[in-house]
Write an enzyme that holds these catalytic residues in place. Structure first.
Site, PDB file in Angstrom:
ATOM      1  N   SER A  33       0.837  -1.200   0.000  1.00 15.42           N
ATOM      2  CA  SER A  33       0.000   0.000   0.000  1.00 15.42           C
ATOM      3  C   SER A  33       0.871   1.248   0.000  1.00 15.42           C
ATOM      4  O   SER A  33       2.028   1.211   0.447  1.00 15.42           O
ATOM      5  CB  SER A  33      -0.897   0.005   1.249  1.00 15.42           C
ATOM      6  OG  SER A  33      -1.510   1.252   1.458  1.00 15.42           O
ATOM      7  N   TYR A  59      -2.490  -1.030  10.344  1.00 16.00           N
ATOM      8  CA  TYR A  59      -2.571  -1.434   8.938  1.00 16.00           C
ATOM      9  C   TYR A  59      -1.317  -1.005   8.180  1.00 16.00           C
ATOM     10  O   TYR A  59      -0.716  -1.815   7.454  1.00 16.00           O
ATOM     11  CB  TYR A  59      -3.808  -0.808   8.309  1.00 16.00           C
ATOM     12  CG  TYR A  59      -3.925  -0.968   6.808  1.00 16.00           C
ATOM     13  CD1 TYR A  59      -4.430  -2.139   6.255  1.00 16.00           C
ATOM     14  CD2 TYR A  59      -3.549   0.061   5.950  1.00 16.00           C
ATOM     15  CE1 TYR A  59      -4.548  -2.280   4.877  1.00 16.00           C
ATOM     16  CE2 TYR A  59      -3.665  -0.077   4.571  1.00 16.00           C
ATOM     17  CZ  TYR A  59      -4.170  -1.245   4.043  1.00 16.00           C
ATOM     18  OH  TYR A  59      -4.273  -1.382   2.680  1.00 16.00           O
TER      19      TYR A  59
END
Length: 283
Positions: free
Chosen positions: A175, A188
């Protein structure tokens, strides 16, 4: 309000349900196939929706047989199977918690029983939870996020490796948060950093075997994770802060997966592609 503003919406269930989103994400490939994965078998985790669905459909259009794992989103999984079959490809799916190593191992064993080989592994499953303060992240949330995002990736890859041969490709979804952080997704973001390190380490480990390992680091992409993670007010402006001024669609990420899966990227390993709307990362 921006022309790209999204309706306010929120879902309580992780990793989210695509059929409940407004508008629905775009998964349809934008061009005709050219047999770049003909005769290949592709395994995709989190293949029921979002980037996973778009990747499954595109790989099917390019000639691959598809096997995908999903958590419990039965309706979305059935829709993905239908879309893959419409492309003329064989497909099967399995529900289960990727954080459980037995689920991962059983899934891979079933793929081998069904298709006899694995040529492409796309580690895409993930979850994220919005928290403004580090002190609000419970042990349960922390462990759950790591269990899905990095332990699950490790489980599936470990189970698949004995079946991968020279020329195989492993692709991991990291990400933009691995590169620039995200102040309300701290746990995350740290798992996505771990995935980046995993890709770089594994690529070196497998290079002599002719197995390539690369990553894709999406920016703000309109997937079920978004309404399942953020408050409704935040969803409305999702993606507006990138140079292109809008969220991306899953079918704008899937071509990165295809490039890394096929022989077009035969001289690339340990690398990361960045479909993120123009944000500059990585120095």
């Amino acid at each position: 309000m921006s022309e790209h503003a999204l309706p306010k919406q929120h879902q309580e269930h992780q990793p989210g349900k695509e059929h409940e989103m407004r508008p629905r994400p775009e998964h349809t490939p934008r061009y005709k196939g050219s047999d770049r994965l003909k005769g290949k078998v592709a395994v995709i985790t989190g293949g029921d929706s979002g980037i996973g669905r778009a990747t499954a459909v595109l790989f099917a259009r390019e000639g691959a047989k598809i096997a995908f794992l999903y958590k419990d989103e039965e309706q979305d999984a059935a829709e993905t199977e239908r879309l893959v079959e419409e492309e003329g490809a064989e497909v099967f799916s399995r529900a289960g918690d990727i954080g459980d190593h037995k689920v991962a191992e059983d899934f891979i064993n079933t793929v081998i029983e069904r298709f006899g080989q694995i040529d492409v592994l796309v580690n895409n499953a993930g979850e994220q939870h919005y928290q403004k303060e580090l002190t609000d992240i419970s042990d349960e949330q922390l462990y759950r996020t790591y269990q899905t995002n990095i332990f699950g990736m490790f489980h599936v890859t470990r189970a698949a490796l004995p079946h991968l041969k020279k020329g195989a490709s492993i692709i991991c979804t990291t990400s933009i948060t691995a590169f620039k952080g995200q102040e309300v997704l701290m746990d995350y973001a740290s798992t996505k950093g771990a995935i980046l390190a995993f890709v770089r380490a594994l690529s070196g480990n497998l290079a002599s075997k002719g197995i390539r390992v690369n990553a894709v680091a999406p920016g703000p992409i309109w997937t079920p994770l978004i309404p399942a993670s953020f408050p409704a007010d935040s969803v409305e402006s999702f993606g507006a802060n990138v140079p292109l001024g809008r969220p991306g669609q899953p079918n704008e990420v899937a071509p990165c997966m295809l490039f890394l899966a096929c022989e077009d990227s035969s001289y690339m390993t340990g690398q990361t592609l960045h479909p993120n709307g123009g944000t500059l990362v990585g120095g």
